[in-house]
Every structure is written in C-alpha cells, then in structure tokens.
Design an enzyme around this catalytic site. Sequence first.
Site, PDB file in Angstrom:
ATOM      1  N   ASN A  65      29.436  42.600  36.696  1.00 51.07           N
ATOM      2  CA  ASN A  65      29.757  41.185  36.502  1.00 51.07           C
ATOM      3  C   ASN A  65      29.664  40.688  35.066  1.00 51.07           C
ATOM      4  O   ASN A  65      30.098  39.565  34.799  1.00 51.07           O
ATOM      5  CB  ASN A  65      28.833  40.326  37.381  1.00 51.07           C
ATOM      6  N   HIS A  97      35.322  46.096  34.196  1.00 49.79           N
ATOM      7  CA  HIS A  97      35.011  46.416  35.590  1.00 49.79           C
ATOM      8  C   HIS A  97      36.289  46.522  36.425  1.00 49.79           C
ATOM      9  O   HIS A  97      36.425  47.438  37.252  1.00 49.79           O
ATOM     10  CB  HIS A  97      34.093  45.340  36.171  1.00 49.79           C
ATOM     11  N   HIS A 109      30.616  54.353  24.853  1.00 50.33           N
ATOM     12  CA  HIS A 109      29.536  53.765  24.059  1.00 50.33           C
ATOM     13  C   HIS A 109      29.158  54.686  22.903  1.00 50.33           C
ATOM     14  O   HIS A 109      28.989  54.238  21.756  1.00 50.33           O
ATOM     15  CB  HIS A 109      28.316  53.503  24.945  1.00 50.33           C
ATOM     16  N   ASN A 163      31.092  42.130  32.364  1.00 50.53           N
ATOM     17  CA  ASN A 163      32.336  42.430  31.654  1.00 50.53           C
ATOM     18  C   ASN A 163      33.418  42.677  32.694  1.00 50.53           C
ATOM     19  O   ASN A 163      33.697  43.819  33.061  1.00 50.53           O
ATOM     20  CB  ASN A 163      32.138  43.648  30.750  1.00 50.53           C
ATOM     21  N   ILE A 164      34.039  41.609  33.175  1.00 52.74           N
ATOM     22  CA  ILE A 164      34.993  41.708  34.269  1.00 52.74           C
ATOM     23  C   ILE A 164      36.246  42.509  33.888  1.00 52.74           C
ATOM     24  O   ILE A 164      36.729  43.304  34.704  1.00 52.74           O
ATOM     25  CB  ILE A 164      35.368  40.304  34.779  1.00 52.74           C
ATOM     26  N   PRO A 165      36.843  42.353  32.680  1.00 51.55           N
ATOM     27  CA  PRO A 165      38.026  43.161  32.362  1.00 51.55           C
ATOM     28  C   PRO A 165      37.770  44.659  32.463  1.00 51.55           C
ATOM     29  O   PRO A 165      38.592  45.399  33.019  1.00 51.55           O
ATOM     30  CB  PRO A 165      38.366  42.729  30.921  1.00 51.55           C
TER      31      PRO A 165
END
Length: 498
Positions: A388, A394, A427, A390-392
């Site tokens: 929730n 996800h 990352h 980072n919706i794009p």
Amino acid sequence: MGDLNTTGSITRKRRATLSAAKASNLQPLSEIPARLALGDPSPENEPRNRRERTKTKSDTRSQNSDISARLSCHKTQQSLLSSASGYSNYRGILNWCVVMLVLSNARLFLENLLKYGVLVDPVQVISLFLNDPYSWPAACLVIVSNVFIVVALYTERQLSKGSFSERVGFLIHFINLAVILTFPAAVVLLLPSVTPVGGAFALGIYTILFLKLYSYKDVNLWCRELSTVKARRMVRSLSCPTPQHFHKGEHKVCYPGNLTIRDMYYFVFAPTLCYELNFPRSPEIRMSFLLRRLFEMLFFIQILVGLTQQWMIPIIQSSMKPLEDMDLSLMTERLLRLAVPNHLLWLMFFYSFFHSSMNFTAELLRFGDRQFYKDWWNSESVTYFWQNWNIPVHKWCLRHFYKPLLRRGVSKMASQSAVFFLSAFFHEYLVSVPLRMFRLWAFTGMMAQLPLAWFVGRFLRGNYGNAAVWMSLIIGQPFAVLMYVHDYYVMHYKHEEA
C-alpha cells in the site's frame, strides 16, 4: 299610562330572555363546547390552564428524575483508552505528539546550529550532479533512453502487421529490455564523470522505463491474443474500460490504433507503470490544484536539501570513528541519533514524490487514477505496508509478475518470495551501481522483510503489529544508510587520510 308601558316593555324583555335560555337548553349535547364540559366556561382561561397543568406534570417528572439521579450515578461503560469502548477521537493526543516532536527536534536543530554553524550550501547541490559543468553524462543518458522507446514502438507496429513473428518480437523486446538495464549501469561504472547522485537519477529513470516497456509489451500481446480469438472483452487487462472513463469529445482507442508516438509518450510520462489502451481521464486541468502541487514540490526539495546538509551529514561524519573502532555503544547512539532525521526526511520525500509530484504530473496530463498510495501508516503487517505505500509498483508486480507466476502453477509463497527478490534486486541496483561498490546491504534488507513479515503476521496483531512496522522503518533505513556511507568512506577517503 306611562307606568303601564314601562311594565309591558320589562315583561317583553323577560320573555325574550327566557325564550333564549330555553332555546339554548334544547341544543344537542354534542354541540356543547368542550370548555363547558371541563368546567371552564371562559375561552380566555383555556391556554393558561393547559400550561399550568403541563407545567405541573413536567415539574413532577423533573423532581422524580432529579431524585433518581441523586440515588444512582453509575452505569455500565468502558474507559475511553480501552479498545472495548469504541472511542477513536484521539486528535488531542495526536496534536500533543506533534508539538512534542517539534519541540524536541527544535532543540536538536538548535544544538546542531550552535555546534556546526550554518552548513546549508545550495551551490554544493549542483556539484552532486556535475563534476564538469560542460559535461552532463546523466542527462545524456536520459536523452539516449528515447532510442529504447522507439525500438519498443517499432517492434509492436511490426507485430501488429504480421511482419514479425511472435518469437522474433519476443527476442527483440528481450534484448531491448536487457540493454535498458545493462547499458546505463555500464556507463555509470566506467565513466568517472558520472557522480553518485547523477548516476542514481539516471538509473532510476531507466528502471521506470524498463517496467513501463515491459507492461507495454505484455498488454499489446494480450490484445493480439484477444483479436486472434475474436473476443469482445479483455479479461487480463483493463485496456477496454467502461464508458464512464470517457468525457465529452473523447473516444475509445482500439488495438492497433494505440500504436502511435503520441500514445507511447503519454504512457511514458504518465504517473503509472501499467499500460492501458484507454486511461481514465479527468475532465479538465485545475490550475489552482496544479500550482499548489508545484509549490509543494519546490518547497520540500529545499527542505530536504537543507536538512540533509545541516542535520544528517554531521551525524554521519561523526559516526565513522565508532564504526571503524566497532564501538557498539557509540554505534547504537549514532544510529538512534540518525534515525529521527532520516525518518523525517523519508516522510517528506514520500509526500513530495507520491503526493505532490505525481499529482502534479497527473493533473498536467489529465490522468484520472490518482491512487498512488493507500493508508500504509495503519499497516498491522509488513505485507500490508509493501502492498500500500507504493501503489504503481504494487500494481505492476501484481499484474505482470505475481499473477503470471500463479497461472504457471507456482505456489503462493514462492511467488511472494520472487516478488521480494525482484524488489531486492532493483534496490541494490539503484544503490550499489551509482556508488560503484557492491555490499548487498539493500538486497539483504529487502530479503529480511520475508522473515520479518512472517514473524509480525504470526505473533503480533493490531497496534503491536503497527508498532513493529514503524520500528522497522525508523531503525532499518538509517542502519542501511550508515553501512553504505561507512563503506563508501573507507573505499574513497580512508587511504587519502592515511
């Protein structure tokens, strides 16, 4: 004679009065006014009597209730701070926490100013991007990225016409996507003029482009599959939206009418990673909303730069000696000192990027879907946070990675682990390559989320789970920052001092 006339008139008046009385006595009982039946023949006294009776009854009831209140003052109820009470208005406590946080950090900031002086230098920020003012390697890398966009569009056009087979198209897309990740990384590693900040910026752009073009490839492949079976509705994507997505003067685009330069670059600049043939659009551009988001972007950039120079850098510099000596007590103290400013900067970055900048871009492009984040601050599990905040990203992972793995028969646990592995790779890619050193701290930190998610989900619930998520955010990030800064310092500056 006069006396007789007077006596006759009096007699006639008496007879008239008696006749009237008899007539009134002969009236039906139903026609007698209610006030006569109540014993009050006067119409003027009716409201007053009613008020007096009502007042008497109300006085009696109030006296009874007052006596009852004096006899009993308790009832079954829960304390407000108990979860069973259902009470949820803690705004005063929240304001108190904010005031205490501001006062405590103001003291630390004042102490920092008295000890180090003013360290904010806007000119120094420019040098983080440019070693040579006449050489802009990071900007050149961003410009070159247009080549990969054109290759992806050209490949899809040839596939739509049947000039390329699906196998050839897949091979071209695979090479294009592989070069998107390897080419900028090679330039950053081999070209000394690329600064760490400039390299991180360029690699971030290429990573976003990689995810976008991968989604572009998949959605157009699904469109070709649907056109082959002559289906009317798209099942595995949202490329055929319902009519409410469109406004007056707009029309729906169908495959292959979407394979245009305009459509491709709209998707490239849109604040999403998942491609659709027809994005939901807002009716108009709101200038006041646009200007507010622009002001927030500029304001938070200045605050982020100033706090980093004035607050974080002195703490990081003072942490090098304890890290070299492996003094655990001093290392812990420096870590806790760094946790608050690091977390504050992270929150500011989240708001400026996911709310201000992405809403600014969406408003400028009239992009309708503005759900860039959900209530991650209420996360009671680590999994909920990563789903929730980072919706794009996800949505992309769910649509193009997680669900395809499930459809191929991979278990749910293995698919979730694969998603975390992919996130850990990116990352590490965005940190190690610009710093030109590979320590795997970011990769390890992301993969450590798997056992942490299992532990929190198994043993912690509600507020305890939420506190565990906040602790992982506040402590985990500065720990990784210290590790990378220490290794970078040892690699580049330790030998010079020796």
